[in-house]
Design an enzyme around this catalytic site. Sequence first.
Site, PDB file in Angstrom:
ATOM      1  N   ASN A  34       0.797  -1.145  -0.028  1.00  0.00           N
ATOM      2  CA  ASN A  34       0.114  -0.527   0.523  1.00  0.00           C
ATOM      3  C   ASN A  34       0.520   0.972  -0.193  1.00  0.00           C
ATOM      4  N   ASP A  60      -3.957  -2.648  -0.043  1.00  0.00           N
ATOM      5  CA  ASP A  60      -3.554  -2.828   1.577  1.00  0.00           C
ATOM      6  C   ASP A  60      -4.733  -3.663   2.036  1.00  0.00           C
ATOM      7  N   LYS A  87       7.223  -1.082  11.357  1.00  0.00           N
ATOM      8  CA  LYS A  87       8.964  -1.835  11.745  1.00  0.00           C
ATOM      9  C   LYS A  87       9.437  -0.717  12.936  1.00  0.00           C
ATOM     10  N   SER A 127      11.317 -11.442  13.581  1.00  0.00           N
ATOM     11  CA  SER A 127      12.534 -11.001  14.395  1.00  0.00           C
ATOM     12  C   SER A 127      13.160 -11.506  15.294  1.00  0.00           C
ATOM     13  N   TYR A 152       5.538  -3.930  18.809  1.00  0.00           N
ATOM     14  CA  TYR A 152       5.648  -4.346  17.692  1.00  0.00           C
ATOM     15  C   TYR A 152       6.517  -5.584  18.548  1.00  0.00           C
ATOM     16  N   LYS A 156       5.140  -9.697  16.497  1.00  0.00           N
ATOM     17  CA  LYS A 156       5.803 -11.015  15.501  1.00  0.00           C
ATOM     18  C   LYS A 156       5.600 -12.379  16.286  1.00  0.00           C
ATOM     19  N   ASN A 181      20.211  -8.285  12.490  1.00  0.00           N
ATOM     20  CA  ASN A 181      20.338  -6.628  12.027  1.00  0.00           C
ATOM     21  C   ASN A 181      20.633  -6.902  10.539  1.00  0.00           C
ATOM     22  N   ASN A 201      17.522   3.142  13.395  1.00  0.00           N
ATOM     23  CA  ASN A 201      18.493   2.273  13.097  1.00  0.00           C
ATOM     24  C   ASN A 201      19.848   3.206  13.457  1.00  0.00           C
ATOM     25  N   PHE A 220      24.339   5.326  21.722  1.00  0.00           N
ATOM     26  CA  PHE A 220      23.125   4.841  22.934  1.00  0.00           C
ATOM     27  C   PHE A 220      24.079   4.258  23.789  1.00  0.00           C
ATOM     28  N   ARG A 233      25.480  -6.273  18.290  1.00  0.00           N
ATOM     29  CA  ARG A 233      23.971  -7.069  17.738  1.00  0.00           C
ATOM     30  C   ARG A 233      25.055  -7.681  16.421  1.00  0.00           C
ATOM     31  N   ASP A 300      16.887  -1.470  25.006  1.00  0.00           N
ATOM     32  CA  ASP A 300      17.889  -1.852  24.422  1.00  0.00           C
ATOM     33  C   ASP A 300      17.928  -3.212  25.152  1.00  0.00           C
TER      34      ASP A 300
HETATM   35  P1  NAD Z   1       9.933  -1.586   5.121  1.00  0.00           P
HETATM   36  O1  NAD Z   1       9.203  -0.671   5.766  1.00  0.00           O
HETATM   37  O2  NAD Z   1      10.578  -0.964   4.108  1.00  0.00           O
HETATM   38  O3  NAD Z   1       9.094  -2.495   4.058  1.00  0.00           O
HETATM   39  C1  NAD Z   1       6.981  -3.059   4.823  1.00  0.00           C
HETATM   40  C2  NAD Z   1       6.257  -2.620   3.497  1.00  0.00           C
HETATM   41  O4  NAD Z   1       5.523  -3.157   3.770  1.00  0.00           O
HETATM   42  C3  NAD Z   1       6.369  -0.902   3.094  1.00  0.00           C
HETATM   43  O5  NAD Z   1       6.603  -1.297   1.573  1.00  0.00           O
HETATM   44  C4  NAD Z   1       5.158  -0.772   3.114  1.00  0.00           C
HETATM   45  O6  NAD Z   1       4.257   0.111   2.760  1.00  0.00           O
HETATM   46  C5  NAD Z   1       4.504  -1.574   3.344  1.00  0.00           C
HETATM   47  N1  NAD Z   1       3.090  -2.358   3.876  1.00  0.00           N
HETATM   48  C6  NAD Z   1       3.020  -1.971   5.266  1.00  0.00           C
HETATM   49  N2  NAD Z   1       1.457  -2.356   6.068  1.00  0.00           N
HETATM   50  C7  NAD Z   1       1.027  -2.520   4.811  1.00  0.00           C
HETATM   51  C8  NAD Z   1       0.123  -2.758   4.538  1.00  0.00           C
HETATM   52  N3  NAD Z   1      -1.736  -3.214   5.448  1.00  0.00           N
HETATM   53  N4  NAD Z   1      -0.650  -3.140   3.362  1.00  0.00           N
HETATM   54  C9  NAD Z   1      -0.051  -3.369   2.485  1.00  0.00           C
HETATM   55  N5  NAD Z   1       1.117  -3.373   2.893  1.00  0.00           N
HETATM   56  C10 NAD Z   1       1.802  -2.964   3.444  1.00  0.00           C
HETATM   57  O7  NAD Z   1      10.308  -3.030   6.105  1.00  0.00           O
HETATM   58  P2  NAD Z   1      11.562  -4.022   6.274  1.00  0.00           P
HETATM   59  O8  NAD Z   1      12.327  -3.304   7.138  1.00  0.00           O
HETATM   60  O9  NAD Z   1      11.463  -4.234   4.711  1.00  0.00           O
HETATM   61  O10 NAD Z   1      11.158  -4.555   6.180  1.00  0.00           O
HETATM   62  C11 NAD Z   1       9.945  -5.974   6.282  1.00  0.00           C
HETATM   63  C12 NAD Z   1       9.650  -6.997   6.987  1.00  0.00           C
HETATM   64  O11 NAD Z   1      11.018  -7.686   8.238  1.00  0.00           O
HETATM   65  C13 NAD Z   1       8.541  -6.441   8.356  1.00  0.00           C
HETATM   66  O12 NAD Z   1       7.707  -7.352   8.369  1.00  0.00           O
HETATM   67  C14 NAD Z   1       9.501  -6.589   9.724  1.00  0.00           C
HETATM   68  O13 NAD Z   1       8.974  -6.341  10.695  1.00  0.00           O
HETATM   69  C15 NAD Z   1      10.435  -7.439   9.194  1.00  0.00           C
HETATM   70  N6  NAD Z   1      11.725  -7.299  10.311  1.00  0.00           N
HETATM   71  C16 NAD Z   1      12.436  -5.541   9.205  1.00  0.00           C
HETATM   72  C17 NAD Z   1      13.905  -6.015  10.317  1.00  0.00           C
HETATM   73  C18 NAD Z   1      14.717  -4.441  10.079  1.00  0.00           C
HETATM   74  O14 NAD Z   1      16.005  -4.405  10.580  1.00  0.00           O
HETATM   75  N7  NAD Z   1      14.140  -3.769   8.926  1.00  0.00           N
HETATM   76  C19 NAD Z   1      13.927  -6.752  10.812  1.00  0.00           C
HETATM   77  C20 NAD Z   1      13.210  -8.350  11.470  1.00  0.00           C
HETATM   78  C21 NAD Z   1      12.360  -7.612  10.956  1.00  0.00           C
HETATM   79  N1  UFG Z   2      22.405   2.855  18.130  1.00  0.00           N
HETATM   80  C1  UFG Z   2      23.464   3.344  18.005  1.00  0.00           C
HETATM   81  N2  UFG Z   2      22.366   5.056  17.738  1.00  0.00           N
HETATM   82  C2  UFG Z   2      21.045   5.423  16.674  1.00  0.00           C
HETATM   83  C3  UFG Z   2      20.898   4.176  16.501  1.00  0.00           C
HETATM   84  C4  UFG Z   2      21.125   2.741  16.959  1.00  0.00           C
HETATM   85  O1  UFG Z   2      23.963   3.895  19.484  1.00  0.00           O
HETATM   86  O2  UFG Z   2      21.666   6.377  16.280  1.00  0.00           O
HETATM   87  C5  UFG Z   2      22.291   1.250  18.646  1.00  0.00           C
HETATM   88  C6  UFG Z   2      21.406   0.866  19.477  1.00  0.00           C
HETATM   89  O3  UFG Z   2      21.887   1.349  20.703  1.00  0.00           O
HETATM   90  C7  UFG Z   2      21.643  -0.568  19.119  1.00  0.00           C
HETATM   91  C8  UFG Z   2      22.608  -0.718  18.381  1.00  0.00           C
HETATM   92  O4  UFG Z   2      22.920   0.683  17.317  1.00  0.00           O
HETATM   93  O5  UFG Z   2      22.879  -0.808  20.892  1.00  0.00           O
HETATM   94  C9  UFG Z   2      21.707  -0.832  16.865  1.00  0.00           C
HETATM   95  O6  UFG Z   2      20.460  -0.652  16.848  1.00  0.00           O
HETATM   96  P1  UFG Z   2      19.434  -0.534  15.760  1.00  0.00           P
HETATM   97  O7  UFG Z   2      17.946   0.621  15.924  1.00  0.00           O
HETATM   98  O8  UFG Z   2      20.105  -0.253  14.160  1.00  0.00           O
HETATM   99  O9  UFG Z   2      18.607  -2.227  16.139  1.00  0.00           O
HETATM  100  P2  UFG Z   2      18.454  -2.692  17.144  1.00  0.00           P
HETATM  101  O10 UFG Z   2      19.026  -3.849  17.499  1.00  0.00           O
HETATM  102  O11 UFG Z   2      18.016  -1.354  18.086  1.00  0.00           O
HETATM  103  O12 UFG Z   2      16.879  -3.304  16.030  1.00  0.00           O
HETATM  104  C10 UFG Z   2      16.431  -4.175  15.144  1.00  0.00           C
HETATM  105  C11 UFG Z   2      15.152  -3.714  14.530  1.00  0.00           C
HETATM  106  C12 UFG Z   2      14.284  -4.195  15.346  1.00  0.00           C
HETATM  107  C13 UFG Z   2      13.519  -5.483  15.133  1.00  0.00           C
HETATM  108  C14 UFG Z   2      15.480  -5.353  16.338  1.00  0.00           C
HETATM  109  C15 UFG Z   2      15.231  -7.252  16.443  1.00  0.00           C
HETATM  110  O13 UFG Z   2      15.736  -2.632  14.187  1.00  0.00           O
HETATM  111  O14 UFG Z   2      13.266  -3.978  14.422  1.00  0.00           O
HETATM  112  O15 UFG Z   2      16.996  -5.410  15.277  1.00  0.00           O
HETATM  113  O16 UFG Z   2      15.350  -7.897  15.244  1.00  0.00           O
HETATM  114  F1  UFG Z   2      12.616  -6.155  16.115  1.00  0.00           F
END
Ligand code: NAD
Ligand code: UFG
Length: 343
Positions: A34, A60, A87, A127, A152, A156, A181, A201, A220, A233, A300
Amino acid sequence: MKNKILVTGGTGYIGSHIVVELQNSGFAVVIADNLCNSKKEIVIQIEKITGVKPDFELVDLKDSGATLQLFEKHKDLSGVIHFAAYKAVGESMEFPLIYYHNNLFSLINTLQAMLKHNINNFVFSSSCTVYGDPDSLPVDEKAVVKPPISPYGNTKQISEEIISDTINTSSLQSISLRYFNPVGAHSSGLIGELPLGVPNNLVPFITQTAIGKRDVLKVFGNDYPTPDGTCIRDYIHVEDLAKAHVAAVERMIGQKQKENCEIFNLGTGAGNSVLEVIKTFEKTSGVKLRYQFADRRPGDIPEVWADTSLANNVLGWKARKNLDDMMRSAWIWEQNLAKGKIF
Ligand code: NAD
Ligand code: UFG
């Protein structure tokens, strides 16, 4: 005839890389998104990389009627990879109902439509957040699932339960992939992460600071019980992650699953501290990064990295790219964005 895979959230960061890998591996792809956190132009970027324009459906998935219509139109699917979700951990603390509504309704609607059309292969984006602060490291798939720290994270956990319950009462089979990550961008420099607003992130914050969009990176906490005091990580290159999804889809389509509900950790099996990530970025980019130490970020955990033996042995997949590759590709992507080469 090519096997056709529906990729929900396929214009997003991780989804777009998986679409590329699927197409390069001979699959036909339909994206359903969407565009709440991505851009339609990503479809063109995917075509530039693969030579094939994936089908795109603006849907959607919170809308059950629209989701059913999508499946009516694409009855010939071999499987679904479900990425569509919100996310951002911090945002979910502020707006829990919005997170539960989007992430759970999208999943339920997708599963209901799959059951209706007898499509049985489902890959889910989970995740490592489900492990919370693990009791021992590296963490494997048998580790206890800890009470979630954020709504969040809870979506999951609940999603994994919804999938498991659905499997118990239908012919659905699933593979849930627990990402550690994911970072980096495609080696073409044509797709990558597009954070909306100020990135939460680490890696997008680093590249945006280096390019001048942010003043200074806050690290942080530097008083954690880790060798250099900063959090550890398991960073994994998004292209490696993509290959694991193709391995999962091929396992399902090839009827090779041992259980109807399988779970795999996706990481490299090694951890890096925030300072190590910064140093690697500086080394590979040649840019000196402005950073300062700040208070710990609530929620964290000090350290987490994956035991990846199950994915290595059962999926036959192993992460190949190292932290240098992750930082180099993330930096090329940020520079391409800044030069206006992408949009
Ligand atoms: P992203 O936000 O870039 O991609 C998610 C996509 O889903 C987007 O394009 C968004 O427009 C679409 N979307 C959201 N809600 C929707 C809906 N109701 N209908 C249709 N489309 C919808 O995120 P990402 O980083 O690519 O993450 C993808 C998946 O991986 C997510 O489920 C996220 O929770 C999971 N995940 C991500 C991370 C990470 O660090 N990026 C870590 C662990 C798990
Ligand atoms: N960090 C900083 N400064 C920043 C951002 C992050 O120091 O500006 C540190 C955080 O404290 C952490 C590390 O960098 O120690 C990684 O942080 P991220 O936010 O990049 O990633 P996280 O490990 O917190 O979380 C990620 C995804 C979540 C997911 C989680 C576990 O963002 O969606 O991994 O899969 F749930």
